[in-house]
Design a protein around this motif. Structure first.
Motif, short mmCIF file in Angstrom:
data_model
loop_
_atom_site.label_atom_id
_atom_site.label_comp_id
_atom_site.label_asym_id
_atom_site.label_seq_id
_atom_site.Cartn_x
_atom_site.Cartn_y
_atom_site.Cartn_z
N PHE A 1 0.84 -1.19 0.00
CA PHE A 1 0.00 0.00 0.00
C PHE A 1 0.88 1.25 0.00
CE2 PHE A 1 -2.24 3.43 2.18
CZ PHE A 1 -3.36 3.51 1.38
N ILE A 2 0.63 2.12 -0.96
CA ILE A 2 1.36 3.39 -1.04
C ILE A 2 0.33 4.51 -0.99
CG2 ILE A 2 2.88 4.83 -2.44
CD1 ILE A 2 3.86 2.20 -3.75
N PRO A 3 0.35 5.34 0.07
CA PRO A 3 -0.61 6.45 0.15
C PRO A 3 -0.46 7.40 -1.04
CG PRO A 3 0.50 6.13 2.24
CD PRO A 3 1.20 5.27 1.23
N ILE A 4 -1.55 8.00 -1.45
CA ILE A 4 -1.56 8.92 -2.58
C ILE A 4 -1.02 10.28 -2.15
CG2 ILE A 4 -3.06 10.13 -4.22
CD1 ILE A 4 -4.91 7.68 -4.07
N ALA A 5 -0.05 10.78 -2.88
CA ALA A 5 0.52 12.10 -2.59
C ALA A 5 -0.56 13.16 -2.74
CB ALA A 5 1.66 12.38 -3.55
N GLY A 6 -0.60 14.08 -1.80
CA GLY A 6 -1.58 15.16 -1.84
C GLY A 6 -2.88 14.85 -1.13
N PHE A 7 -3.03 13.63 -0.61
CA PHE A 7 -4.26 13.29 0.11
C PHE A 7 -4.16 13.77 1.54
CE2 PHE A 7 -6.73 10.13 2.65
CZ PHE A 7 -7.98 10.53 2.22
N ALA A 8 -5.08 14.66 1.93
CA ALA A 8 -5.04 15.28 3.25
C ALA A 8 -5.80 14.49 4.31
CB ALA A 8 -5.59 16.70 3.18
N GLY A 9 -6.58 13.49 3.92
CA GLY A 9 -7.30 12.67 4.88
C GLY A 9 -8.62 13.25 5.35
N GLN A 10 -9.14 14.24 4.61
CA GLN A 10 -10.41 14.85 5.00
C GLN A 10 -11.57 14.18 4.27
OE1 GLN A 10 -9.48 18.92 4.00
NE2 GLN A 10 -9.20 19.40 6.16
N ALA A 11 -12.71 14.11 4.96
CA ALA A 11 -13.91 13.51 4.37
C ALA A 11 -14.40 14.36 3.20
CB ALA A 11 -15.00 13.40 5.44
N PRO A 12 -15.03 13.72 2.21
CA PRO A 12 -15.55 14.48 1.07
C PRO A 12 -16.60 15.53 1.46
CG PRO A 12 -15.49 12.14 0.56
CD PRO A 12 -15.17 12.29 2.02
N ARG A 13 -17.45 15.20 2.42
CA ARG A 13 -18.48 16.13 2.90
C ARG A 13 -18.31 16.35 4.40
NH1 ARG A 13 -23.99 13.62 0.26
NH2 ARG A 13 -23.33 13.75 -1.92
N SER A 14 -18.72 17.50 4.87
CA SER A 14 -18.55 17.83 6.29
C SER A 14 -19.35 16.92 7.22
CB SER A 14 -18.90 19.29 6.55
OG SER A 14 -20.26 19.54 6.23
N ASP A 15 -20.45 16.33 6.74
CA ASP A 15 -21.27 15.47 7.60
C ASP A 15 -20.93 13.99 7.47
OD1 ASP A 15 -22.31 15.46 5.02
OD2 ASP A 15 -24.40 15.29 5.68
N ASP A 16 -19.90 13.63 6.69
CA ASP A 16 -19.42 12.25 6.62
C ASP A 16 -18.68 11.89 7.90
OD1 ASP A 16 -20.39 12.04 4.02
OD2 ASP A 16 -18.44 12.46 3.09
N SER A 17 -18.79 10.64 8.33
CA SER A 17 -18.10 10.15 9.54
C SER A 17 -16.95 9.24 9.12
CB SER A 17 -19.06 9.36 10.43
OG SER A 17 -20.14 10.17 10.83
N VAL A 18 -15.72 9.73 9.28
CA VAL A 18 -14.54 8.97 8.88
C VAL A 18 -14.27 7.85 9.88
CG1 VAL A 18 -12.06 9.09 8.46
CG2 VAL A 18 -13.54 10.96 7.70
N ILE A 19 -14.04 6.65 9.38
CA ILE A 19 -13.70 5.49 10.22
C ILE A 19 -12.18 5.33 10.26
CG2 ILE A 19 -14.00 3.00 10.53
CD1 ILE A 19 -16.59 4.77 10.79
N ILE A 20 -11.53 5.31 9.09
CA ILE A 20 -10.07 5.20 9.02
C ILE A 20 -9.59 5.80 7.71
CG2 ILE A 20 -10.05 2.90 7.99
CD1 ILE A 20 -7.57 2.32 9.82
N THR A 21 -8.40 6.39 7.75
CA THR A 21 -7.78 6.94 6.55
C THR A 21 -6.40 6.32 6.39
OG1 THR A 21 -6.64 8.76 7.65
CG2 THR A 21 -8.91 9.16 6.95
N ALA A 22 -5.81 6.48 5.23
CA ALA A 22 -4.44 6.03 5.00
C ALA A 22 -3.50 6.73 5.95
CB ALA A 22 -4.03 6.28 3.55
N ILE A 23 -3.80 7.96 6.29
CA ILE A 23 -2.97 8.72 7.22
C ILE A 23 -2.99 8.06 8.60
CG2 ILE A 23 -2.71 10.94 8.37
CD1 ILE A 23 -3.77 12.18 5.72
N ASP A 24 -4.17 7.57 9.05
CA ASP A 24 -4.28 6.88 10.33
C ASP A 24 -3.48 5.59 10.34
OD1 ASP A 24 -6.09 8.80 11.22
OD2 ASP A 24 -7.83 7.61 10.63
N ALA A 25 -3.40 4.95 9.19
CA ALA A 25 -2.76 3.63 9.10
C ALA A 25 -1.24 3.69 9.04
CB ALA A 25 -3.28 2.91 7.86
N LEU A 26 -0.69 4.87 8.81
CA LEU A 26 0.76 4.97 8.68
C LEU A 26 1.46 4.99 10.00
CD1 LEU A 26 1.03 7.53 5.77
CD2 LEU A 26 1.31 5.07 5.69
#
Length: 71
Positions: A46-71
């Motif tokens: 797994f290689i995280p995508i450069a430029g990915f900030a780890g923010q949800a697409p919409r403000s009311d989305d509930s993030v469970i896990i991101t690539a940033i969390d997994a690093l």
């Protein structure tokens, strides 16, 4: 990124079919995961995508896990 939008789970992931725009960040697509179970994060190759900030697409989305969390 794995996130919930309302009661549905989605995966935000690289989408090679998405058209490229110079003003946008990485080519990410939102994929609805209804009907799937036992979702697991795989770290092998797994290689995280450069430029990915780890923010949800919409403000009311509930993030469970991101690539940033997994690093």
């Amino acid at each position: 990124m794995l996130f919930f939008r309302g009661e549905y789970a989605y995966l935000l992931a690289f989408n090679p079919e998405k058209p490229v725009s110079r003003d946008e960040g990485p080519k990410l697509g939102q994929f609805k995961l209804s009907g799937l179970s036992d979702i697991a994060l795989e770290t092998a190759n797994f290689i995280p995508i450069a430029g990915f900030a780890g923010q949800a697409p919409r403000s009311d989305d509930s993030v469970i896990i991101t690539a940033i969390d997994a690093l």
